[in-house]
Design an enzyme around this catalytic site. Sequence first.
Site, mmCIF file in Angstrom:
data_model
loop_
_atom_site.group_PDB
_atom_site.id
_atom_site.type_symbol
_atom_site.label_atom_id
_atom_site.label_comp_id
_atom_site.label_asym_id
_atom_site.label_seq_id
_atom_site.Cartn_x
_atom_site.Cartn_y
_atom_site.Cartn_z
ATOM 1 N N ASP A 177 12.156 25.643 -33.681
ATOM 2 C CA ASP A 177 13.408 25.930 -34.372
ATOM 3 C C ASP A 177 13.189 25.579 -35.847
ATOM 4 O OD1 ASP A 177 16.229 26.303 -34.838
ATOM 5 O OD2 ASP A 177 16.395 24.121 -34.867
ATOM 6 N N CYS B 158 3.007 1.913 3.028
ATOM 7 C CA CYS B 158 4.262 1.146 3.074
ATOM 8 C C CYS B 158 5.378 1.931 2.387
ATOM 9 C CB CYS B 158 4.083 -0.202 2.377
ATOM 10 S SG CYS B 158 2.841 -1.288 3.105
ATOM 11 N N CYS C 147 0.841 -1.190 0.000
ATOM 12 C CA CYS C 147 0.000 0.000 0.000
ATOM 13 C C CYS C 147 0.875 1.239 0.000
ATOM 14 C CB CYS C 147 -0.956 0.016 1.189
ATOM 15 S SG CYS C 147 -0.146 0.353 2.758
#
Length: 750
Positions: free
Chosen positions: A445, A31, A28
Amino acid sequence: MTASLVEDTNNNHESVRRIQLDVAGMLCAACASRVETKLNKIPGVRASVNFATRVATIDAVDVAVDELRQVIEQAGYRATAHAESAVEEIDPDADYARNLLRRLIVAALLFVPLADLSTMFAIVPTNRFPGWGYLLTALAAPIVTWAAWPFHRVALRNARYRAASMETLISAGILAATGWSLSTIFVDKEPRQTHGIWQAILHSDSIYFEVAAGVTVFVLAGRFFEARAKSKAGSALRALAARGAKNVEVLLPNGAELTIPAGELKKQQHFLVRPGETITADGVVIDGTATIDMSAITGEARPVHASPASTVVGGTTVLDGRLVIEATAVGGDTQFAAMVRLVEDAQVQKARVQHLADRIAAVFVPMVFVIAGLAGASWLLAGASPDRAFSVVLGVLVIACPCTLGLATPTAMMVASGRGAQLGIFIKGYRALETINAIDTVVFDKTGTLTLGQLSVSTVTSTGGWCSGEVLALASAVEAASEHSVATAIVAAYADPRPVADFVAFAGCGVSGVVAEHHVKIGKPSWVTRNAPCDVVLESARREGESRGETVVFVSVDGVACGAVAIADTVKDSAADAISALCSRGLHTILLTGDNQAAARAVAAQVGIDTVIADMLPEAKVDVIQRLRDQGHTVAMVGDGINDGPALACADLGLAMGRGTDVAIGAADLILVRDSLGVVPVALDLARATMRTIRINMIWAFGYNVAAIPIASSGLLNPLIAGAAMAFSSFFVVSNSLRLSNFGLSQTSD
């Protein structure tokens, strides 16, 4: 196996190592948050733990890998060296899903009769028969012990280290419901008298075996679909990494062939590739011709012809023909390996909103226990029965789920990274994605971005007694020492350059050198003629060339302008459609180039760009981008050259064409490895879709927890329904993220 390391150096000249560890046992978000907190408490360590990928990325100064592993193990998890994607074939999510499926099948089969009998015996005590309690216990025991063991195991490990996580809530809920049920069944109570079905239901005995089993089934189902979805989410990256060759045939000096593992190939070794085989490393073709499938790198199925002197990229496939290649980059130095690392690194980073979610998840579990305790106490003080108060406590424990908070961002980024890689779009991180919806201006560019960048000399004009061939010979001699694309075109036009001395490059202006005792300058007309008048013939040649969209450079010998060289480039076929697509999305486009105004406007007219800013030096490009931002615009910059690097870094979103320079790629946020500009609007759309998915996930995650806990505390949720809602919440977030895997399927590839 050693930990994956990347060396770096900070301002204090202390050695910084980037260490990646695979962390097992995290189930989870809490954790992951706990592991991250523990690691960040170590002096000299900055750590980020990704719950979705189960990888801890650590920047450490003077800290041993064993010390980091020990800290993670003390937090209750296992840490191993991170497996490089290029060789990783194991899918931990798929293995975890199979394990969960076995437990889910057993739990679901036993849950059906258990729920039926448990409910019937609780509501209608007259149906009970001798040994009914032992029957229910026998049906429930495998579910609440073996099937729920993944949750109990983590909860026990957490308790050992005085920590709490989502598994603590689940385990506590299952054990509490089981314990209460056993007490109800085996502890003698006064018989109750009820009349009518509703009275029987409302005053039924508190047998919560079906709740304990149901929560186990629903949570297992949610975790199974979550693990399977995460496995599918990572499949694109695994497929990308799996394209790398496993073995390679090396040509020995005596002409013999020797098959060796791909990891043992060295630079400058010659290796053989046959039809259908994957090219092992980046290199240059020494012998043979072939057609190569570049889709692993560019996402395009268009084959590319390779012949002697052609450069090839590792990870691509030879369709026909036989090639002998000299390796120029091997292993982790290849372009293919770099692209895989980009996808991994993107998943390591965290968005700002995810940092907030992690902080909430870290304190969420203890808060849930407090809220559950207060809710139960409140019901008891209000005169409710212990059974009713326990039902409320159980509902709060079961429905609370911080998993959605931890999955909201990483799963979306994982799917987007994989899908982007398939489309030839590599996302380097969250920084720019968080502003993508505000993008209103796209700056391009010219050379190598809007044009092919394959320059060639179209015309040479001479004056002052010089012939065109002599002007080109002098220009070629000086330009041979330069790496500029214009220089490459001039050198290619005169194959036998003369020696040059005292070569000097003037950034953004031109070059100079001494050839056969003549001082020669080549560059912008304004720079070459700044100290001398320009010949009318050369000025006329300049205007004519620029009107065609060509780049014109002047050549001077001993201070006198004597030649004009026109360099032609070809606008990409995809440029006009890409600009049109951006304009249809309401975006303003700008051409920003160091080329002259006339040539820039000619190209802009071909592709449909209205605003042209020309004659810009690299530092001036940065000023233009910054000025646009100061005016309130959010700017995306598309470029490919060394002179684009600063502007790409300055823009809110930098997009580098993948065949550009390392400087441009390093400064960009998105890397586009296709030559087609059609991928630019697709990349912007993917970035927008990713952030939209993350926002939906976060709204759901926060909204679910904000609404669910008060509802459960008020007693309006049965614990069984609460368990189903909690499982559905995580499943919704992962499934929503998986929708990104279909992104672009309806769009026509360029």
